[in-house]
Scaffold this motif. Structure first.
Motif, PDB file in Angstrom:
ATOM      1  N   SER A 188       0.753  -1.240   0.006  1.00  8.83           N
ATOM      2  CA  SER A 188      -0.054  -0.101  -0.067  1.00  8.83           C
ATOM      3  C   SER A 188       0.795   1.160  -0.020  1.00  8.83           C
ATOM      4  N   GLN A 225      -8.858   0.187  -0.310  1.00 11.56           N
ATOM      5  CA  GLN A 225      -9.279  -1.155  -0.017  1.00 11.56           C
ATOM      6  C   GLN A 225     -10.504  -1.006   0.883  1.00 11.56           C
ATOM      7  N   ASP A 250      -6.059  -1.353  -4.456  1.00  5.10           N
ATOM      8  CA  ASP A 250      -5.493  -1.537  -3.262  1.00  5.10           C
ATOM      9  C   ASP A 250      -6.396  -2.781  -2.565  1.00  5.10           C
ATOM     10  N   GLU A 251      -6.049  -3.991  -2.961  1.00  2.00           N
ATOM     11  CA  GLU A 251      -6.793  -5.084  -2.565  1.00  2.00           C
ATOM     12  C   GLU A 251      -8.239  -5.055  -2.650  1.00  2.00           C
TER      13      GLU A 251
HETATM   14 MG   LIG Z   1      -2.231  -2.814   2.318  1.00  2.45          MG
END
Ligand SMILES: [Mg+2]
Ligand SMILES: Nc1ncnc2c1ncn2[C@@H]1O[C@H](COP(=O)(O)OP(=O)(O)O)[C@@H](O)[C@H]1O
Lengths: 372, 358
Positions: free
Chosen positions: B43, B82, B158-159
Motif C-alpha cells: 500500500s 481497500q 489496493d486489495e
Molecule cells: Mg495494504
C-alpha cells in the motif's frame, strides 16, 4: 423469534409419549408469551416515563400558568390546583392510550380527543383568571417604574427594556456559538490528524481544564478583564465563556474527526481536491452532527450564562436575560411573581425552540446514515 | 496512460522502513500486480505513486517526467482504496462525478461521462443511492467508476477484492480484467492473494519486507521462483520445503542422499523445494506412508510421511485412491526440483536433484 432457537428452558415438551418426532416446541404459545412480555415491558416503560415526567413538567406548567394568571403580584393557588386537576388526568389518559391502544390511528384519535377536552376544561376552570398583563414588559420599557406605588420612588429608569437584554443575550449566545464551533472544529481536526509534540498531554489538559469549576476562576478572570480593559464589555464576557467552553468542544470534535477515515480524505485529494477542499467537501459533512451538538451546547451555555455576566457586567445597557430575570425577582419592595413568571417563560422559549428544531435535525441525521 | 518508472524508491517512518530501494518499470497499458504478505509495503508503494506519501528517497517518473514533487491532485491517478473510501454523504452519482468537479468539465459532459462509466461498471441503476445503502460489491463498482471517470493515466487498486465474498470476487476479477483491457489503462493491483495476482496481471511484482523479490510473468513466477520466499508464497497448496546440505554430488536431506543433476554449484546449507503437484506416486520411488488425506474435489491432497520428512502430494483426477496408513512410493522429475541457498534464500539456477530410489 423464528430465526432464533429458543432456550431449552423455554421449550415446553408437548406429549412426551408421542415419540417427539414432531411438535417438540409449541410455537404459538412461545409467540404469545413473547407478545405478552413485550406488551408488559412497554407498559412499564411508558408508566415510568409518565411518572418521571410529571414532576419535571409541573414546575414549567406552573410557571406558564402563573405568568398568565397572577394578578397584582400574588399567586392564586386555586388556579394552580385547578390547572393541575386538568393536566394530570390528561397526561394519564395519554399514557393509558399509548399502553392500551394497539393501533396508531386509535392513539391519534384519543390524543386529539384528550387535547380538546383538556383545552375546554382549562378554559372553563381557569379561563376567567387568564390575562396578558404580566407580559407588559414587552412594551413597557421600565417595568419597575410602572409597578404601582414604586415608580415614583426614582426619577431615572431603573430597568432597561427587555429587548435590550434579549438582544445582548442573543448576541452573546450567537457569537460565542459561532466562535466555539469554528475554533473547536479546526482545532479538533488538527489534533485528530496531525501528530505533534505534546499531543497526548494536550488532550489530557483539555479534559482536566473542563473538570475545574469555572467559579474558582472568577477572581483571576475579573482582574484579568480589568487589566486588559474589557471589564463591563460584552466582548469580554464572550471571550471568557468561549475560553471555558472550548476545551470540551475541541475534545468532542476530535472524537468526531477520529471517526472519519483517512482514506476518504486521501481519495478526495487524488480526485483533484486541495487539502482545504477535501476538508470542506468531504470531511466536514461527516462531522456535521458533532458541530451541531457543540453548537447547541454553546448556544444554551451562552444563553443561560449568569455567573460571569453578573460579575463582569455592570451597565444596564449590558444586561442579559439572566440578569433581567434576576433583577425582576430581586426587586427591593416585594416581588411581582406574575412578572417573574412571564419573564421566565420568555427566557425559556428560545432554548426550547432551538432544542426542538435541532432534535428533529439530529434524528434525521442519524437516520440518514453516517456509517461508511 | 503512462509508462511508470521507479528507481531507488524508499519510504521510511522513523525506524520503520516500509519500502526499500525499489526499482521498477511498468510499461504503458500494462496490468501489474504487486503481490506480498500483509505489511510488506504494498500500500505504501501505491500511495507513493498516487502522491499521497512522498518517497524518502528515489525518483519517480511518469512517461519520463519526474513527478516526485507533483501534488496528488495533479497526477491524474485513479485509486480504489481497500475500504473503497466512498463519500458517505453523497449519492452514487455525486461520488462518481466528484473528480470531474475539479476538472472544470461542463455539466452536460460530466453527466454523460458519469452515466457512461456507471453503465460500464453496471451501477447505472443505483445512481441515486447512498453508499450506505449498497452491498460491498456494488460499493466496489462505484469506487472503480469514480477512479475511472477521470480517465486516469494510472489506475491503482489496493486489495480491491478483499472485502468481497468468494463468488463475487471471481466475477469482479474477470470484470476488472476486461475493463483494463478495454480501456488500456496502465494498472497496478495490490494484493496478498496469489490467485488474484496470477489470474489478472500481465506481470507480478512479488514483495517481501519492503523489497522486491522478483518481477516476472505469472507462469515464470510459478515455474522459476527467484527465491524461496517467492516459491513459498506462490502456489497452492504451498510448495514442499525440505532443508538439507549439499555435499559434493549429493544433497543430503534428513539423512537421505539425493543425487545432483545439472551444473548448479550450490554448497553448504540448501533448501529443496518441490511443488505438491509435481510429486507423483511411482512404484519405483521413495517409500512412505499416507498420514493425512484432504479431498479437494477435482484433486486430492495427501500428506505422505517419508524418510525425507513429511511431503504434500497433490493428485488430480483420480479420486481418493488411498486410505490413511497405506504404504506408497513417491517420485518426481529432476527438472521439477528447485534448490535454494538457505542463507540468502536465492534460487541456485540450474541445480536439480534426482529423486531417491526406493
Ligand atoms: Mg495494504
Ligand atoms: N502512516 C504510517 N506510519 C508509520 N508506519 C506505517 C504507515 N503506513 C504504513 N506503515 C508501516 O509500513 C509497513 C508497510 O505497510 P503497508 O504498505 O500498509 O503494507 P501492506 O499494504 O503491504 O499490507 C508496515 O510495517 C506498516 O506498519
Amino acid at each position: 423469534m423464528a430465526g432464533r432457537p429458543p432456550l431449552p428452558a423455554a421449550a415446553p415438551v408437548r406429549g412426551s409419549g408421542d415419540g417427539g418426532a414432531r411438535g417438540q416446541y409449541d410455537w404459538d404459545r412461545l409467540a404469545a408469551r413473547a407478545r405478552r412480555r413485550r406488551a408488559l415491558s412497554h407498559a412499564a416503560l411508558t408508566g415510568f416515563l409518565v411518572l418521571a415526567s410529571v414532576p419535571i413538567l409541573l414546575p414549567y406548567f406552573w410557571v406558564l400558568t402563573i405568568s398568565f394568571s397572577a394578578k397584582t403580584g400574588g399567586i392564586e393557588s386555586v388556579v394552580l390546583w385547578r390547572a393541575c386537576g386538568v393536566l394530570i388526568p390528561a397526561v394519564i389518559a395519554f399514557a393509558l392510550g399509548r399502553i392500551l391502544l394497539p393501533r396508531r390511528r386509535q392513539r391519534w384519535i384519543l390524543a386529539g380527543f384528550v387535547t380538546g377536552a383538556a383545552v375546554i376544561a382549562i378554559s372553563v376552570a381557569i379561563g376567567p383568571y387568564l390575562h396578558f398583563e404580566n407580559y407588559r414588559f414587552f412594551w413597557v420599557a421600565d417595568i419597575v417604574r410602572d409597578l404601582p406605588g414604586r415608580g415614583q420612588a426614582t426619577h431615572y429608569a431603573q430597568f432597561p427594556s427587555v429587548w435590550i437584554a434579549f438582544r445582548n443575550s442573543l448576541l452573546l449566545a450567537v457569537t460565542q456559538t459561532a466562535l466555539v464551533v469554528v475554533v473547536a472544529t479546526l482545532a479538533g481536526y488538527y489534533i485528530s490528524r496531525f501528530a505533534f509534540a505534546g499531543r497526548a498531554s494536550f488532550l489530557q489538559a483539555l479534559l482536566v481544564l473542563h473538570a475545574f469549576p469555572a467559579m474558582t476562576l472568577i477572581i483571576p478572570i475579573f482582574l484579568l478583564m480589568h487589566w486588559i480593559g474589557m471589564l463591563d464589555t460584552i466582548t469580554g464576557v464572550i471571550l471568557v465563556i468561549c475560553t471555558l467552553e472550548l476545551p470540551f468542544a475541541i475534545f468532542i470534535m476530535k472524537g468526531f474527526f477520529d471517526a472519519v477515515p483517512w482514506d476518504i480524505e486521501m481519495s478526495a485529494m487524488t480526485d483533484g481536491a486541495s487539502r482545504r477542499q477535501a476538508f470542506v467537501k468531504v470531511v466536514l459533512p461527516q462531522v456535521k452532527v458533532g458541530m451541531l451538538a457543540i453548537g447547541v451546547f454553546a448556544f444554551i451555555r451562552g444563553w443561560e450564562e449568569y455567573v460571569f455576566v453578573r460579575t463582569l457586567l455592570f451597565e444596564k445597557a449590558n444586561w442579559m436575560m439572566s440578569l433581567y430575570l434576576w433583577w425582576v425577582a430581586d426587586d427591593i419592595m416585594g416581588v411581582d411573581y406574575g412578572i417573574v413568571a412571564a419573564v421566565a417563560v420568555f427566557y425559556i422559549v428560545p432554548s426550547l425552540l432551538l432544542y426542538l428544531f435541532c432534535q428533529r435535525f439530529l434524528v434525521q441525521m442519524s437516520l440518514g446514515g453516517i456509517k461508511g | 496512460m503512462a509508462r511508470i518508472e521507479l528507481s531507488g524508491i524508499r519510504k521510511e517512518w522513523g525506524e520503520v522502513v516500509a519500502v526499500e530501494d525499489m526499482d521498477l518499470v511498468i510499461e504503458d497499458g500494462e496490468f501489474v500486480a504487486v503481490l506480498g504478505p500483509s505489511g510488506c509495503g504494498k500500500s505504501t508503494t501505491l500511495f507513493m505513486l498516487a502522491g499521497i506519501y512522498a518517497p524518502s528517497a528515489g525518483v519517480m517518473r511518469f512517461d519520463g517526467s519526474l513527478v516526485n514533487e507533483v501534488e496528488s491532485r495533479d497526477r491524474n491517478v485513479g485509486i480504489v482504496f481497500q475500504s473503497y473510501a466512498l463519500y458517505p454523504h453523497m449519492s452514487v452519482r455525486e461520488n462518481i462525478a466528484f473528480p470531474l468537479r475539479f476538472k472544470k468539465v461542463p455539466d452536460a459532459e460530466a453527466r454523460r461521462r458519469v452515466e457512461a462509466i456507471a453503465r460500464l461498471v453496471q451501477v447505472h441503476d443505483l445512481l441515486d443511492r447512498r453508499p450506505g445503502e449498497m452491498s460491498g460489491g456494488q460499493q466496489q463498482r462505484v469506487a472503480l467508476a469514480r477512479a475511472l471517470v477521470k480517465e486516469p493515466q494510472l489506475l491503482l487498486l489496493d486489495e480491491p477484492l478483499s472485502n468481497l465474498d468468494a463468488t463475487l470476487r471471481l466475477t469482479m476479477r474477470t470484470e476488472i480484467k476486461r475493463l483494463q483491457r478495454q480501456l488500456e489503462v496502465t494498472t497496478i493491483l495490490v494484493t496478498h492473494d496469489q490467485v488474484e495476482a496470477t489470474t489478472m496481471a500481465d506481470r507480478i511484482v512479488c514483495m517481501s519486507k519492503g523489497r522486491i523479490e522478483q518481477v516476472a510473468a505469472p507462469a515464470e513466477l510459478y515455474a522459476r521462483p527467484a527465491s524461496l520466499f517467492v516459491a513459498s508464497f506462490v502456489g497452492a497448496p504451498p510448495i514442499n520445503v525440505l532443508a538439507g546440505r549439499a555435499e559434493g554430488a549429493e544433497v543430503v536431506v534428513n539423512g537421505l542422499r539425493l543425487g545432483r543433476v545439472g551444473e548448479g554449484g550450490a554448497a553448504g546449507e540448501v533448501v529443496l523445494g518441490i511443488r505438491p503437484e509435481h510429486i507423483r506416486f511411482d512404484a519405483h520411488g521413495l517409500a512412505g506412508r499416507i498420514d493425512q488425506i484432504e479431498p479437494m474435489g477435482r484433486e486430492t491432497l495427501y500428506l505422505v510421511e517419508t524418510p525425507m520428512g513429511g511431503v504434500r502430494v497433490l493428485e488430480g483426477g483420480a479420486g481418493v485412491r488411498f486410505a490413511l496408513g497405506d504404504s506408497v512410493r513417491i517420485g518426481f522429475r529432476p527438472e521439477d526440483s528447485l534448490l535454494f541457498d538457505r542463507e540468502s534464500g536465492a534460487l541456485v539456477p540450474g541445480a536439480r536433484v534426482a529423486p531417491p530410489a526406493g
